[in-house]
Design an enzyme around this catalytic site. Structure first.
Site, PDB file in Angstrom:
ATOM      1  N   GLY A  11       0.768  -1.340  -0.148  1.00  0.00           N
ATOM      2  CA  GLY A  11       0.006   0.126  -0.050  1.00  0.00           C
ATOM      3  C   GLY A  11       0.607   1.299  -0.124  1.00  0.00           C
ATOM      4  CE  LYS A  86      -6.103 -13.377  -8.350  1.00  0.00           C
ATOM      5  NZ  LYS A  86      -6.450 -13.791  -6.942  1.00  0.00           N
ATOM      6  CG  ASN A 102      -2.190  -1.195 -13.011  1.00  0.00           C
ATOM      7  OD1 ASN A 102      -1.979  -1.305 -11.758  1.00  0.00           O
ATOM      8  ND2 ASN A 102      -1.364  -1.893 -14.067  1.00  0.00           N
ATOM      9  CG  HIS A 104       3.365  -2.083 -15.347  1.00  0.00           C
ATOM     10  ND1 HIS A 104       3.022  -3.561 -14.899  1.00  0.00           N
ATOM     11  CD2 HIS A 104       4.543  -2.382 -15.873  1.00  0.00           C
ATOM     12  CE1 HIS A 104       4.000  -4.477 -15.162  1.00  0.00           C
ATOM     13  NE2 HIS A 104       4.911  -3.693 -15.995  1.00  0.00           N
TER      14      HIS A 104
HETATM   15  C1  GAR Z   1       4.063  -1.399  -6.925  1.00  0.00           C
HETATM   16  O1  GAR Z   1       5.375  -1.224  -7.527  1.00  0.00           O
HETATM   17  C2  GAR Z   1       3.147  -1.406  -8.261  1.00  0.00           C
HETATM   18  O2  GAR Z   1       3.749  -0.742  -9.382  1.00  0.00           O
HETATM   19  C3  GAR Z   1       3.183  -2.858  -8.606  1.00  0.00           C
HETATM   20  O3  GAR Z   1       3.099  -3.405  -7.186  1.00  0.00           O
HETATM   21  C4  GAR Z   1       3.695  -2.402  -6.470  1.00  0.00           C
HETATM   22  C5  GAR Z   1       2.484  -2.288  -5.130  1.00  0.00           C
HETATM   23  O4  GAR Z   1       3.329  -1.547  -4.324  1.00  0.00           O
HETATM   24  N1  GAR Z   1       2.151  -3.205  -9.607  1.00  0.00           N
HETATM   25  C6  GAR Z   1       2.290  -4.237 -10.271  1.00  0.00           C
HETATM   26  O5  GAR Z   1       3.500  -5.004 -10.415  1.00  0.00           O
HETATM   27  C7  GAR Z   1       1.207  -4.313 -11.196  1.00  0.00           C
HETATM   28  N2  GAR Z   1       1.671  -5.119 -12.363  1.00  0.00           N
HETATM   29  P1  GAR Z   1       2.481  -0.735  -3.131  1.00  0.00           P
HETATM   30  O6  GAR Z   1       1.377  -1.805  -2.556  1.00  0.00           O
HETATM   31  O7  GAR Z   1       3.512  -0.457  -1.939  1.00  0.00           O
HETATM   32  O8  GAR Z   1       1.761   0.538  -3.793  1.00  0.00           O
END
Ligand code: GAR
Length: 201
Positions: A11, A86, A102, A104
């Site tokens: 988060g 998801k 989103n 990424h």
């Molecule tokens: C972040 O780095 C986000 O970009 C990635 O998950 C992490 C969540 O961190 N998302 C993906 O890889 C989606 N394909 P957070 O929970 O600390 O925000």
């Protein structure tokens, strides 16, 4: 603008959205939604007294068929996926056309797709020997990481020694770019023009 933030893990991007002073006047985060029953991001939501919802079957959860009406009842008009892993149910996509984005942790269209999340992405970037990485914010459609790109920021990784170091640099960028893009939507500055997405100054 009333936002729902979808999360699956720690988060930190949710936290970035909650802490940008500029954003507080423009948006309010009214729901935090996860595919998990519990996750660290839910603790952040609870700290800020934001309602949490867990998508899934069983006691206390909201099914993927119900989530659209739950969010509509809260007057949500924009959805941010911040580390949500998801696919988004079709019904929700239909009801929030061009209103779901989103973040990424790489420069799309490279290093995206099914299974490309979190450290998997940074390991692939490290192993590719790429000299730059970055963060992409894009519209969400019914597959992974293929929606139109709204904004990207690069970071130099030519001197890194590990995938973890890339993750750290990219995360700093994520925490800047995501609130900036959400602010642009709240100010109605995001336009889709002849197949490209433009953020007006
Ligand atoms: C972040 O780095 C986000 O970009 C990635 O998950 C992490 C969540 O961190 N998302 C993906 O890889 C989606 N394909 P957070 O929970 O600390 O925000």
């Amino acid at each position: 603008m009333k936002i729902a933030v979808f999360v699956s893990g720690r988060g930190s991007n949710l936290n970035a959205l909650l802490n940008l002073p500029d954003l507080k006047k423009l948006v309010s985060i009214v729901a935090v939604v996860s595919d998990k029953i519990d996750c660290k991001a839910f603790d952040i939501a609870k700290e800020y007294r934001i309602e949490t919802f867990s998508i899934g079957e069983g006691e206390g959860r909201v099914s993927k068929y119900e989530i659209t009406s739950v969010l509509k009842n809260l007057d949500v008009n924009f959805i941010v996926l911040a580390g949500y892993l998801k696919l988004i149910p079709d019904e929700l996509l239909k009801n929030f056309e061009n209103r779901i984005i989103n973040i990424h942790p790489a420069l799309l269209p490279s290093f995206g797709g099914k299974g490309m999340y979190g450290m998997n992405v940074h390991k692939a970037v490290f192993n590719s020997s790429a000299k730059v990485s970055g963060a992409s914010v894009h519209f969400v459609d019914n597959t992974y990481d293929t929606g139109k790109i709204i904004a990207q920021k690069c970071v130099d990784i030519s001197d890194v020694k590990s995938a973890e170091e890339i993750a750290e640099r990219v995360l700093t960028i994520e925490h800047q770019i995501l609130p900036e893009v959400v602010k642009a939507f709240a100010e109605n500055r995001v336009k889709i023009e002849s197949n490209r997405v433009v953020i007006l100054k």
